[in-house]
Structure formats: C-alpha cells, structure tokens
Design a protein around this motif. Structure first.
Motif, short mmCIF file in Angstrom:
data_model
loop_
_atom_site.label_atom_id
_atom_site.label_comp_id
_atom_site.label_asym_id
_atom_site.label_seq_id
_atom_site.Cartn_x
_atom_site.Cartn_y
_atom_site.Cartn_z
N GLN A 6 10.94 0.37 12.47
CA GLN A 6 12.08 -0.07 13.27
C GLN A 6 13.10 -0.81 12.40
OE1 GLN A 6 11.00 -2.36 16.78
NE2 GLN A 6 12.80 -3.62 16.49
N GLU A 7 12.60 -1.60 11.46
CA GLU A 7 13.48 -2.38 10.57
C GLU A 7 13.90 -1.59 9.33
OE1 GLU A 7 14.73 -5.44 11.42
OE2 GLU A 7 13.73 -5.02 13.33
N GLN A 8 13.53 -0.32 9.26
CA GLN A 8 13.91 0.63 8.22
C GLN A 8 13.40 0.28 6.82
OE1 GLN A 8 18.15 1.17 8.74
NE2 GLN A 8 17.84 2.34 10.61
N PHE A 9 12.23 -0.34 6.76
CA PHE A 9 11.58 -0.56 5.47
C PHE A 9 10.74 0.66 5.09
CE2 PHE A 9 12.47 -4.89 6.72
CZ PHE A 9 12.92 -5.45 5.53
N ILE A 10 10.29 1.40 6.11
CA ILE A 10 9.51 2.61 5.90
C ILE A 10 10.05 3.71 6.80
CG2 ILE A 10 7.42 1.35 5.24
CD1 ILE A 10 6.29 1.93 8.06
N CYS A 11 9.68 4.94 6.49
CA CYS A 11 10.06 6.09 7.32
C CYS A 11 8.80 6.76 7.84
CB CYS A 11 10.82 7.12 6.49
SG CYS A 11 12.38 6.54 5.83
N GLY A 12 8.80 7.06 9.12
CA GLY A 12 7.70 7.79 9.72
C GLY A 12 8.04 9.27 9.73
N LEU A 13 7.07 10.08 9.39
CA LEU A 13 7.27 11.52 9.33
C LEU A 13 6.24 12.17 10.24
CD1 LEU A 13 8.72 13.88 7.85
CD2 LEU A 13 6.94 13.73 6.12
N VAL A 28 0.84 -1.20 0.00
CA VAL A 28 0.00 0.00 0.00
C VAL A 28 0.88 1.25 0.00
CG1 VAL A 28 -1.55 1.39 1.47
CG2 VAL A 28 -2.08 -1.01 0.99
N LEU A 29 1.89 1.28 0.87
CA LEU A 29 2.77 2.45 0.94
C LEU A 29 3.56 2.61 -0.35
CD1 LEU A 29 3.97 2.17 4.62
CD2 LEU A 29 2.59 4.01 3.63
N TYR A 30 4.05 1.52 -0.90
CA TYR A 30 4.84 1.58 -2.12
C TYR A 30 3.99 2.11 -3.27
CZ TYR A 30 8.18 0.26 -5.74
OH TYR A 30 9.06 0.29 -6.78
N LYS A 31 2.80 1.54 -3.43
CA LYS A 31 1.94 1.91 -4.55
C LYS A 31 1.37 3.31 -4.42
CE LYS A 31 0.82 -2.87 -5.56
NZ LYS A 31 -0.17 -3.94 -5.39
N SER A 32 1.22 3.79 -3.19
CA SER A 32 0.65 5.13 -3.00
C SER A 32 1.61 6.20 -3.51
CB SER A 32 0.32 5.39 -1.54
OG SER A 32 1.49 5.71 -0.81
N GLY A 33 2.92 5.97 -3.33
CA GLY A 33 3.91 6.95 -3.74
C GLY A 33 3.84 8.24 -2.94
N THR A 34 3.13 8.20 -1.81
CA THR A 34 2.97 9.40 -1.00
C THR A 34 3.11 9.06 0.48
OG1 THR A 34 1.57 11.34 -0.65
CG2 THR A 34 0.44 9.23 -0.91
N HIS A 35 2.66 9.94 1.34
CA HIS A 35 2.77 9.79 2.78
C HIS A 35 1.38 9.48 3.33
CE1 HIS A 35 5.79 12.55 1.23
NE2 HIS A 35 6.60 12.07 2.14
N GLY A 56 -0.27 13.09 14.33
CA GLY A 56 0.48 11.84 14.31
C GLY A 56 1.40 11.71 13.11
N LYS A 57 1.91 10.50 12.94
CA LYS A 57 2.86 10.24 11.87
C LYS A 57 2.17 9.87 10.57
CE LYS A 57 6.89 8.43 14.32
NZ LYS A 57 7.72 7.23 14.50
N ARG A 58 2.91 10.14 9.50
CA ARG A 58 2.54 9.66 8.18
C ARG A 58 3.74 8.87 7.70
NH1 ARG A 58 -2.11 11.92 6.72
NH2 ARG A 58 -1.92 11.66 4.49
N TYR A 59 3.52 7.88 6.88
CA TYR A 59 4.58 6.95 6.50
C TYR A 59 4.80 6.93 5.00
CZ TYR A 59 4.08 5.31 11.26
OH TYR A 59 4.04 5.25 12.63
N GLU A 60 6.06 6.69 4.64
CA GLU A 60 6.43 6.52 3.25
C GLU A 60 7.45 5.39 3.16
OE1 GLU A 60 8.72 9.75 1.44
OE2 GLU A 60 9.59 10.24 3.38
N ILE A 61 7.59 4.84 1.98
CA ILE A 61 8.53 3.76 1.75
C ILE A 61 9.95 4.32 1.92
CG2 ILE A 61 8.96 3.93 -0.75
CD1 ILE A 61 7.72 0.77 0.93
N ALA A 62 10.85 3.57 2.51
CA ALA A 62 12.19 4.09 2.80
C ALA A 62 13.12 4.06 1.59
CB ALA A 62 12.82 3.30 3.95
#
Length: 149
Positions: free
Chosen positions: A74-81, A36-43, A87-93
């Motif tokens: 935590q495993e650095q697959f995604i980044c929280g912003l 979902v995060l990868y395909k969204s291309g956004t946060h 709260g946080k929004r996430y994107e692919i790392a």
C-alpha cells in the motif's frame, strides 16, 4: 535481472520516515520483511518470507507477515504480483522498469526488458492520441521445463 535503484539502508530510511509521518511505531518485523525481499532479489510468496523471518525470529507469524506485506505494498515499498491461483508474490519496488513472464504451471517468474516492446507500447498509445505514463506487462506461459515434462 537486478537493477536496483536504491540500497537497503535507503529503503529502510524511507520506511522509518513514512512510519513517523503516519504516527506509527517502527517494528523490527517490517524491516525484516523488507530486508528479506531486498536480499532475495526475486519474487517471494508470503509463506517464503515468513519461513525466512522465522529463522531469526521464532515469534514471527504468517498472519503478521501478510499484514506487513499489505502495508508495504500500500505504501509502495514493494510490488505484489498476482501470478496464478496460488496468490501473490512480492518484490522490492525500487527496481528499474521490467516486465514479467510467468509460468502458469510451476510459477517460475522471469523478469525481462525488451526495447522493441517498449517502443511499440509508446506507438500504440500515440496511435490513440494518448501519452503512455506506465504499464505492467505479464506474459502467462508454460515454461520450457514444464513443456518438457
């Protein structure tokens, strides 16, 4: 801005390897969250991720999405912003380096790269006898749409 450094399949392969090394079982939901995060291309917020996953998996819960996001960050697959008090929004790392402009009113996030800013950051580090390893710049603004309102 979408400068991906990896394919989704490559990231999922790394995830499966990571889980195996940790003695954890692979779960369809972990892969769905990454997809979902990868395909969204956004946060995306956890709620937005959960909403998308629930379209195909009615058993998905918001609490499991939060746990999965925490693990993937935590495993650095995604980044929280952390954007604001919502709260946080996430994107692919696995994206090329970029900085963020974040509207404090509507939450819009704009990714940008500015060569002059990159050069100046190196100069500032050198001025203090240091070598810049990494940085994370966030500019908090009131965007043009919110200014017009």
């Amino acid at each position: 801005m979408e400068n991906r450094l990896e394919t989704l399949e490559s990231i999922l392969g790394r995830l499966r390897k990571n889980l195996k090394e940790k003695g954890l079982k692979n779960s369809k939901q972990r892969e769905e969250v990454l997809a979902v995060l990868y395909k969204s291309g956004t946060h995306l917020s956890p709620e937005e991720v959960a909403t998308q996953i629930k379209m195909t998996d009615k058993n998905a819960s918001l609490s499991s999405v939060y746990r999965i996001l925490s693990f993937l960050e935590q495993e650095q697959f995604i980044c929280g912003l952390k954007t604001d008090r919502s709260g946080k929004r996430y994107e692919i790392a696995s994206k090329s380096h970029h900085d963020h402009i974040i509207c404090l009113e509507c939450g819009e996030i704009i990714e940008f790269v500015d060569d002059e800013i990159e050069r100046l950051q190196d100069e500032v580090a050198k001025k203090y006898g240091a070598k810049l390893i990494s940085h994370d710049m966030k500019l908090f603004v009131k965007c043009k749409n919110c200014i017009r309102k």
